[in-house]
Design a protein around this motif. Structure first.
Motif, PDB file in Angstrom:
ATOM      1  N   LYS A  86       5.234   3.222   4.850  1.00 19.70           N
ATOM      2  CA  LYS A  86       4.033   2.143   4.771  1.00 19.70           C
ATOM      3  C   LYS A  86       3.537   2.162   3.192  1.00 19.70           C
ATOM      4  O   LYS A  86       2.929   3.028   2.874  1.00 19.70           O
ATOM      5  CB  LYS A  86       3.209   2.675   5.643  1.00 19.70           C
ATOM      6  CG  LYS A  86       1.825   1.924   5.595  1.00 19.70           C
ATOM      7  CD  LYS A  86       1.871   0.594   6.245  1.00 19.70           C
ATOM      8  CE  LYS A  86       0.767  -0.417   6.263  1.00 19.70           C
ATOM      9  NZ  LYS A  86       1.012  -1.819   6.450  1.00 19.70           N
ATOM     10  N   CYS A  87       3.782   1.075   2.792  1.00 14.53           N
ATOM     11  CA  CYS A  87       3.249   0.750   1.465  1.00 14.53           C
ATOM     12  C   CYS A  87       1.818  -0.188   1.607  1.00 14.53           C
ATOM     13  O   CYS A  87       2.081  -1.091   2.644  1.00 14.53           O
ATOM     14  CB  CYS A  87       4.075   0.176   0.335  1.00 14.53           C
ATOM     15  SG  CYS A  87       3.127   0.153  -1.144  1.00 14.53           S
ATOM     16  N   SER A  88       0.534   0.187   1.060  1.00 13.41           N
ATOM     17  CA  SER A  88      -0.317  -0.646   1.418  1.00 13.41           C
ATOM     18  C   SER A  88      -0.854  -1.658   0.286  1.00 13.41           C
ATOM     19  O   SER A  88      -1.889  -2.126   0.175  1.00 13.41           O
ATOM     20  CB  SER A  88      -1.734   0.205   1.980  1.00 13.41           C
ATOM     21  OG  SER A  88      -1.885   1.267   0.784  1.00 13.41           O
ATOM     22  N   CYS A  89       0.245  -1.966  -0.602  1.00 10.53           N
ATOM     23  CA  CYS A  89      -0.029  -3.066  -1.895  1.00 10.53           C
ATOM     24  C   CYS A  89      -0.136  -3.981  -1.108  1.00 10.53           C
ATOM     25  O   CYS A  89       0.575  -4.592  -0.011  1.00 10.53           O
ATOM     26  CB  CYS A  89       1.180  -2.723  -2.688  1.00 10.53           C
ATOM     27  SG  CYS A  89       2.813  -3.266  -2.210  1.00 10.53           S
ATOM     28  N   THR A  90      -0.865  -5.151  -2.005  1.00  9.71           N
ATOM     29  CA  THR A  90      -1.193  -6.599  -1.607  1.00  9.71           C
ATOM     30  C   THR A  90      -1.275  -7.129  -2.793  1.00  9.71           C
ATOM     31  O   THR A  90      -1.773  -6.676  -3.690  1.00  9.71           O
ATOM     32  CB  THR A  90      -2.615  -6.597  -0.368  1.00  9.71           C
ATOM     33  OG1 THR A  90      -3.593  -6.374  -1.313  1.00  9.71           O
ATOM     34  CG2 THR A  90      -2.380  -6.008   0.625  1.00  9.71           C
ATOM     35  N   ASP A 126       5.222  -4.544 -10.790  1.00  9.37           N
ATOM     36  CA  ASP A 126       6.008  -4.026  -9.463  1.00  9.37           C
ATOM     37  C   ASP A 126       4.783  -2.799  -9.047  1.00  9.37           C
ATOM     38  O   ASP A 126       4.292  -2.046  -9.557  1.00  9.37           O
ATOM     39  CB  ASP A 126       6.958  -3.057 -10.210  1.00  9.37           C
ATOM     40  CG  ASP A 126       7.807  -4.131 -11.192  1.00  9.37           C
ATOM     41  OD1 ASP A 126       7.472  -4.976 -11.890  1.00  9.37           O
ATOM     42  OD2 ASP A 126       9.065  -3.612 -11.338  1.00  9.37           O
ATOM     43  N   CYS A 127       5.070  -2.755  -7.670  1.00  7.36           N
ATOM     44  CA  CYS A 127       4.449  -1.907  -7.009  1.00  7.36           C
ATOM     45  C   CYS A 127       5.420  -0.607  -7.207  1.00  7.36           C
ATOM     46  O   CYS A 127       6.533  -0.504  -6.923  1.00  7.36           O
ATOM     47  CB  CYS A 127       4.338  -2.113  -5.439  1.00  7.36           C
ATOM     48  SG  CYS A 127       3.719  -0.596  -4.648  1.00  7.36           S
ATOM     49  N   GLU A 128       4.856   0.336  -7.750  1.00  8.86           N
ATOM     50  CA  GLU A 128       5.397   1.745  -7.874  1.00  8.86           C
ATOM     51  C   GLU A 128       5.972   2.447  -6.532  1.00  8.86           C
ATOM     52  O   GLU A 128       6.806   3.185  -6.729  1.00  8.86           O
ATOM     53  CB  GLU A 128       4.524   2.669  -8.844  1.00  8.86           C
ATOM     54  CG  GLU A 128       4.698   2.247 -10.425  1.00  8.86           C
ATOM     55  CD  GLU A 128       3.508   2.850 -11.157  1.00  8.86           C
ATOM     56  OE1 GLU A 128       2.596   3.330 -10.544  1.00  8.86           O
ATOM     57  OE2 GLU A 128       3.579   3.031 -12.316  1.00  8.86           O
ATOM     58  N   PHE A 129       5.293   2.082  -5.768  1.00 12.79           N
ATOM     59  CA  PHE A 129       5.450   2.882  -4.377  1.00 12.79           C
ATOM     60  C   PHE A 129       6.667   2.462  -3.683  1.00 12.79           C
ATOM     61  O   PHE A 129       7.586   2.860  -3.019  1.00 12.79           O
ATOM     62  CB  PHE A 129       4.414   2.953  -3.461  1.00 12.79           C
ATOM     63  CG  PHE A 129       3.299   3.692  -3.828  1.00 12.79           C
ATOM     64  CD1 PHE A 129       3.153   5.252  -3.542  1.00 12.79           C
ATOM     65  CD2 PHE A 129       2.143   3.096  -4.572  1.00 12.79           C
ATOM     66  CE1 PHE A 129       2.033   6.063  -3.927  1.00 12.79           C
ATOM     67  CE2 PHE A 129       1.016   4.250  -5.136  1.00 12.79           C
ATOM     68  CZ  PHE A 129       1.163   5.209  -4.731  1.00 12.79           C
ATOM     69  N   CYS A 130       6.806   0.879  -3.430  1.00 14.07           N
ATOM     70  CA  CYS A 130       7.637   0.249  -2.440  1.00 14.07           C
ATOM     71  C   CYS A 130       8.842  -0.586  -3.466  1.00 14.07           C
ATOM     72  O   CYS A 130       9.569  -1.286  -2.930  1.00 14.07           O
ATOM     73  CB  CYS A 130       7.129  -0.471  -1.553  1.00 14.07           C
ATOM     74  SG  CYS A 130       6.371  -1.997  -2.296  1.00 14.07           S
ATOM     75  N   GLY A 131       8.332  -0.767  -4.676  1.00 10.32           N
ATOM     76  CA  GLY A 131       9.331  -1.770  -5.436  1.00 10.32           C
ATOM     77  C   GLY A 131       8.967  -3.322  -5.476  1.00 10.32           C
ATOM     78  O   GLY A 131       9.639  -3.862  -6.004  1.00 10.32           O
TER      79      GLY A 131
HETATM   80 ZN   LIG Z   1       3.923  -1.466  -2.542  1.00  6.21          ZN
END
Ligand SMILES: [Zn+2]
Length: 303
Positions: free
Chosen positions: A238-242, A271-276
Protein backbone atom coordinates in the motif's frame (compact mmCIF):
# COMPACT_ATOMS: atom_id res chain seq x y z
CA UNK A 1 9.80 -25.48 -0.42
CA UNK A 2 6.98 -23.54 -2.07
CA UNK A 3 4.25 -22.03 -0.01
CA UNK A 4 0.74 -22.26 -1.36
CA UNK A 5 -1.20 -19.07 -2.01
CA UNK A 6 -2.93 -19.15 1.37
CA UNK A 7 0.39 -18.94 3.17
CA UNK A 8 1.78 -16.00 1.23
CA UNK A 9 1.97 -12.51 2.70
CA UNK A 10 0.44 -13.34 6.09
CA UNK A 11 0.89 -12.45 9.71
CA UNK A 12 -0.11 -14.75 12.55
CA UNK A 13 -0.47 -13.89 16.21
CA UNK A 14 -0.09 -16.47 18.94
CA UNK A 15 -0.17 -16.73 22.73
CA UNK A 16 1.48 -19.04 25.21
CA UNK A 17 -1.50 -20.15 27.24
CA UNK A 18 0.39 -20.79 30.48
CA UNK A 19 2.77 -17.86 30.29
CA UNK A 20 2.38 -14.13 29.83
CA UNK A 21 4.02 -14.17 26.44
CA UNK A 22 2.62 -13.21 23.09
CA UNK A 23 4.09 -13.72 19.67
CA UNK A 24 3.77 -13.03 15.98
CA UNK A 25 5.08 -14.64 12.81
CA UNK A 26 5.07 -12.74 9.53
CA UNK A 27 6.07 -13.82 6.06
CA UNK A 28 6.02 -11.80 2.85
CA UNK A 29 6.67 -12.97 -0.69
CA UNK A 30 4.66 -11.21 -3.43
CA UNK A 31 4.45 -7.99 -1.42
CA UNK A 32 8.21 -8.03 -0.95
CA UNK A 33 8.77 -8.55 -4.69
CA UNK A 34 6.44 -5.65 -5.49
CA UNK A 35 8.41 -3.43 -3.15
CA UNK A 36 11.64 -4.22 -4.99
CA UNK A 37 10.20 -3.98 -8.51
CA UNK A 38 11.02 -0.28 -9.05
CA UNK A 39 14.52 -0.58 -7.66
CA UNK A 40 17.70 -2.41 -8.38
CA UNK A 41 19.07 -2.66 -4.85
CA UNK A 42 22.54 -4.08 -4.19
CA UNK A 43 22.10 -7.44 -2.46
CA UNK A 44 23.20 -6.20 0.94
CA UNK A 45 20.87 -3.18 0.88
CA UNK A 46 18.01 -5.41 -0.24
CA UNK A 47 18.68 -7.81 2.60
CA UNK A 48 18.51 -5.16 5.31
CA UNK A 49 15.53 -3.39 3.77
CA UNK A 50 13.75 -6.76 3.80
CA UNK A 51 14.51 -7.26 7.48
CA UNK A 52 13.15 -3.77 8.12
CA UNK A 53 9.97 -4.61 6.23
CA UNK A 54 9.41 -7.75 8.31
CA UNK A 55 10.07 -5.72 11.47
CA UNK A 56 7.60 -2.97 10.54
CA UNK A 57 4.88 -5.53 9.89
CA UNK A 58 5.52 -7.25 13.24
CA UNK A 59 5.48 -3.95 15.17
CA UNK A 60 2.39 -2.58 13.45
CA UNK A 61 0.38 -5.52 14.81
CA UNK A 62 0.37 -3.68 18.15
CA UNK A 63 -1.51 -0.65 16.75
CA UNK A 64 -4.90 -0.45 18.41
CA UNK A 65 -6.42 2.17 16.09
CA UNK A 66 -6.52 3.03 12.41
CA UNK A 67 -3.07 4.35 11.79
CA UNK A 68 0.43 3.56 10.75
CA UNK A 69 3.82 2.76 12.19
CA UNK A 70 6.96 3.95 10.42
CA UNK A 71 10.50 2.76 11.02
CA UNK A 72 13.11 5.18 9.76
CA UNK A 73 16.81 4.41 10.08
CA UNK A 74 19.31 6.92 8.79
CA UNK A 75 23.03 7.49 9.05
CA UNK A 76 26.14 8.93 7.51
CA UNK A 77 27.29 5.62 5.97
CA UNK A 78 26.74 3.83 2.67
CA UNK A 79 23.08 3.24 3.52
CA UNK A 80 21.77 6.75 4.08
CA UNK A 81 18.09 6.12 4.73
CA UNK A 82 15.63 3.31 5.11
CA UNK A 83 11.94 4.03 5.59
CA UNK A 84 9.24 1.43 6.05
CA UNK A 85 5.64 2.27 6.81
CA UNK A 86 3.02 -0.30 7.81
CA UNK A 87 -0.63 0.37 8.59
CA UNK A 88 -2.75 -1.34 11.22
CA UNK A 89 -4.39 -3.40 8.43
CA UNK A 90 -0.92 -4.49 7.21
CA UNK A 91 -0.69 -2.29 4.12
CA UNK A 92 3.05 -1.79 3.86
CA UNK A 93 5.58 0.15 1.77
CA UNK A 94 9.30 0.76 2.10
CA UNK A 95 12.32 2.23 0.40
CA UNK A 96 16.10 2.42 0.94
CA UNK A 97 18.53 5.10 -0.23
CA UNK A 98 22.21 4.44 -0.52
CA UNK A 99 25.44 5.67 -2.06
CA UNK A 100 26.53 3.08 -4.58
CA UNK A 101 30.21 4.05 -4.48
CA UNK A 102 30.32 3.68 -0.69
CA UNK A 103 28.50 0.34 -0.85
CA UNK A 104 31.09 -0.94 -3.35
CA UNK A 105 33.95 0.40 -1.28
CA UNK A 106 32.60 -1.16 1.87
CA UNK A 107 32.02 -4.57 0.30
CA UNK A 108 35.55 -4.59 -1.10
CA UNK A 109 36.98 -3.92 2.32
CA UNK A 110 34.64 -6.05 4.40
CA UNK A 111 33.17 -8.83 2.33
CA UNK A 112 30.13 -10.82 3.55
CA UNK A 113 29.88 -9.83 7.16
CA UNK A 114 28.97 -6.16 6.90
CA UNK A 115 26.21 -5.57 9.44
CA UNK A 116 23.44 -2.99 9.27
CA UNK A 117 25.08 -0.70 11.82
CA UNK A 118 28.28 -0.59 9.76
CA UNK A 119 26.29 0.22 6.62
CA UNK A 120 24.39 3.02 8.32
CA UNK A 121 27.31 4.49 10.25
CA UNK A 122 26.47 7.04 12.90
CA UNK A 123 22.77 7.52 12.89
CA UNK A 124 19.37 7.33 14.45
CA UNK A 125 16.29 5.18 14.55
CA UNK A 126 12.97 7.00 14.49
CA UNK A 127 9.70 5.26 15.17
CA UNK A 128 6.61 7.26 14.25
CA UNK A 129 3.09 6.21 15.11
CA UNK A 130 0.28 8.12 13.48
CA UNK A 131 -3.41 7.89 14.20
CA UNK A 132 -5.34 8.60 11.00
CA UNK A 133 -8.54 9.94 12.53
CA UNK A 134 -7.08 12.45 14.98
CA UNK A 135 -3.84 13.05 12.97
CA UNK A 136 -2.05 12.60 16.30
CA UNK A 137 1.58 11.59 15.98
CA UNK A 138 3.90 9.99 18.46
CA UNK A 139 7.58 9.92 17.62
CA UNK A 140 10.50 8.25 19.40
CA UNK A 141 14.11 8.88 18.40
CA UNK A 142 17.07 6.83 19.62
CA UNK A 143 20.69 6.28 18.66
CA UNK A 144 21.43 3.00 16.88
CA UNK A 145 22.23 0.45 19.58
CA UNK A 146 23.63 -2.91 18.48
CA UNK A 147 24.34 -4.23 15.00
CA UNK A 148 21.04 -5.25 13.42
CA UNK A 149 17.49 -4.00 12.97
CA UNK A 150 16.40 -6.56 15.58
CA UNK A 151 18.97 -5.14 18.04
CA UNK A 152 17.86 -1.53 17.39
CA UNK A 153 14.21 -2.37 17.92
CA UNK A 154 14.68 -4.58 20.98
CA UNK A 155 16.60 -1.76 22.67
CA UNK A 156 14.00 0.79 21.60
CA UNK A 157 11.07 -1.29 22.88
CA UNK A 158 12.68 -2.07 26.18
CA UNK A 159 13.20 1.63 26.77
CA UNK A 160 9.91 2.98 25.44
CA UNK A 161 7.48 0.27 26.52
CA UNK A 162 9.43 -1.47 29.26
CA UNK A 163 8.50 -4.75 27.63
CA UNK A 164 11.12 -7.34 26.95
CA UNK A 165 10.92 -8.24 23.29
CA UNK A 166 12.89 -10.57 21.06
CA UNK A 167 12.78 -10.14 17.32
CA UNK A 168 14.17 -12.51 14.68
CA UNK A 169 14.33 -11.31 11.07
CA UNK A 170 15.29 -12.97 7.80
CA UNK A 171 15.39 -11.73 4.24
CA UNK A 172 16.39 -12.86 0.77
CA UNK A 173 15.44 -11.93 -2.79
CA UNK A 174 12.15 -13.82 -2.77
CA UNK A 175 10.83 -13.52 0.73
CA UNK A 176 11.16 -11.96 4.15
CA UNK A 177 10.14 -13.43 7.47
CA UNK A 178 10.03 -12.45 11.08
CA UNK A 179 9.26 -13.78 14.53
CA UNK A 180 8.48 -11.57 17.51
CA UNK A 181 8.13 -12.61 21.14
CA UNK A 182 7.06 -10.23 23.86
CA UNK A 183 6.79 -10.64 27.57
CA UNK A 184 3.50 -9.24 28.84
CA UNK A 185 3.18 -7.57 32.24
CA UNK A 186 2.39 -9.76 35.24
CA UNK A 187 4.94 -12.52 35.01
CA UNK A 188 5.87 -14.19 38.29
CA UNK A 189 9.47 -13.81 39.32
CA UNK A 190 10.02 -17.54 39.68
CA UNK A 191 8.49 -18.24 36.27
CA UNK A 192 11.21 -19.23 33.81
CA UNK A 193 8.90 -19.32 30.75
CA UNK A 194 10.47 -16.26 29.12
CA UNK A 195 13.96 -17.74 29.35
CA UNK A 196 12.74 -21.09 28.01
CA UNK A 197 10.70 -19.58 25.15
CA UNK A 198 13.45 -17.20 24.00
CA UNK A 199 16.14 -19.85 24.39
CA UNK A 200 14.20 -22.07 21.98
CA UNK A 201 13.62 -19.14 19.61
CA UNK A 202 17.39 -18.59 19.43
CA UNK A 203 17.63 -21.92 17.61
CA UNK A 204 15.53 -20.71 14.64
CA UNK A 205 17.55 -20.54 11.43
CA UNK A 206 17.25 -17.96 8.66
CA UNK A 207 16.11 -20.61 6.16
CA UNK A 208 13.41 -21.76 8.54
CA UNK A 209 12.06 -18.23 8.98
CA UNK A 210 11.98 -17.81 5.22
CA UNK A 211 10.61 -21.18 4.20
CA UNK A 212 8.52 -22.74 6.94
CA UNK A 213 4.86 -21.96 7.50
CA UNK A 214 3.83 -20.36 10.77
CA UNK A 215 2.43 -23.65 12.09
CA UNK A 216 5.63 -25.45 11.19
CA UNK A 217 7.77 -22.82 12.94
CA UNK A 218 5.64 -23.09 16.08
CA UNK A 219 5.79 -26.86 15.97
CA UNK A 220 9.53 -26.84 15.39
CA UNK A 221 10.15 -24.50 18.36
CA UNK A 222 7.28 -25.05 20.76
CA UNK A 223 5.72 -28.49 20.31
CA UNK A 224 6.04 -29.02 24.06
CA UNK A 225 4.34 -25.74 24.99
CA UNK A 226 0.66 -24.79 24.98
CA UNK A 227 0.49 -22.30 22.13
CA UNK A 228 -2.72 -20.79 20.83
CA UNK A 229 -2.42 -19.71 17.18
CA UNK A 230 -4.96 -17.16 15.93
CA UNK A 231 -6.27 -16.75 12.38
CA UNK A 232 -3.88 -15.13 9.97
CA UNK A 233 -4.27 -11.65 8.48
CA UNK A 234 -3.18 -10.65 4.99
CA UNK A 235 -0.33 -8.26 4.28
CA UNK A 236 -0.57 -6.12 1.12
CA UNK A 237 1.42 -3.44 -0.66
CA UNK A 238 0.00 0.00 0.00
CA UNK A 239 1.47 3.30 -1.08
CA UNK A 240 -0.17 6.39 0.35
CA UNK A 241 1.20 8.82 -2.23
CA UNK A 242 -1.29 11.21 -3.85
CA UNK A 243 -1.08 14.06 -6.33
CA UNK A 244 -2.05 16.42 -3.49
CA UNK A 245 0.93 15.35 -1.38
CA UNK A 246 3.32 15.73 -4.31
CA UNK A 247 1.82 19.16 -5.05
CA UNK A 248 2.49 20.24 -1.48
CA UNK A 249 6.05 18.98 -1.79
CA UNK A 250 6.54 21.06 -4.93
CA UNK A 251 5.71 24.21 -2.99
CA UNK A 252 9.05 23.82 -1.23
CA UNK A 253 10.83 24.93 -4.41
CA UNK A 254 10.42 28.50 -5.59
CA UNK A 255 8.26 29.49 -8.55
CA UNK A 256 11.39 30.64 -10.39
CA UNK A 257 13.02 27.25 -9.95
CA UNK A 258 9.84 25.50 -11.08
CA UNK A 259 9.55 27.74 -14.14
CA UNK A 260 13.18 27.11 -15.02
CA UNK A 261 12.61 23.33 -14.97
CA UNK A 262 9.47 23.70 -17.11
CA UNK A 263 11.38 25.83 -19.62
CA UNK A 264 14.13 23.28 -19.86
CA UNK A 265 12.17 20.03 -19.73
CA UNK A 266 8.63 20.94 -20.74
CA UNK A 267 7.17 19.67 -17.46
CA UNK A 268 8.06 18.66 -13.93
CA UNK A 269 8.00 14.97 -13.29
CA UNK A 270 8.11 13.53 -9.77
CA UNK A 271 8.37 9.77 -9.18
CA UNK A 272 7.14 8.21 -5.97
CA UNK A 273 10.12 6.34 -4.56
CA UNK A 274 7.89 3.81 -2.83
CA UNK A 275 5.64 2.68 -5.70
CA UNK A 276 7.23 4.14 -8.84
CA UNK A 277 4.14 6.15 -9.79
CA UNK A 278 5.00 9.23 -11.88
CA UNK A 279 3.29 12.55 -11.26
CA UNK A 280 3.62 15.15 -14.01
CA UNK A 281 3.01 18.88 -13.76
CA UNK A 282 2.90 21.18 -16.79
CA UNK A 283 3.08 24.95 -17.03
CA UNK A 284 -0.60 25.41 -16.19
CA UNK A 285 -0.39 23.09 -13.15
CA UNK A 286 2.61 24.99 -11.86
CA UNK A 287 0.93 28.35 -12.36
CA UNK A 288 -2.00 27.02 -10.32
CA UNK A 289 0.24 25.80 -7.50
CA UNK A 290 1.83 29.23 -7.05
CA UNK A 291 -1.25 31.38 -7.59
CA UNK A 292 -2.28 33.45 -4.58
CA UNK A 293 -5.58 31.61 -4.14
CA UNK A 294 -3.95 28.23 -3.95
CA UNK A 295 -3.45 26.97 -0.41
CA UNK A 296 -1.72 23.78 0.65
CA UNK A 297 -4.38 21.14 1.12
CA UNK A 298 -2.48 19.77 4.10
CA UNK A 299 -1.42 22.59 6.37
CA UNK A 300 0.91 20.38 8.39
CA UNK A 301 3.45 20.41 5.55
CA UNK A 302 3.56 24.21 5.42
CA UNK A 303 6.80 25.78 6.53
ZN1 LIG B 1 3.59 5.93 -4.19
Amino acid sequence: MNMNAEEKDKIYRFLFDKANIRGEIASLTDVWKTMQSHHNYPEIIRQYLGEGVAAAVLLSATLKFEGSLTIQASGDGALTLMVIECRNDFGVRGVAKYQQSLVDEMLNGLPDETDLKTLLGDGTLIITIEQFKTKERYQGIVALEGNSMADFLEAYLERSEQLETRIFLASDENSVGGLLLQQLPGQNEDDDSWERVTHLANTIKTDELLELRAKEILHRLYHEEDVRLFDSESIYFKCSCTRDKVTNMLRSISQQEASAIIKEQGNISVDCEFCGKIYQFDEIDIAGIYSKNSQPSDLSTKH
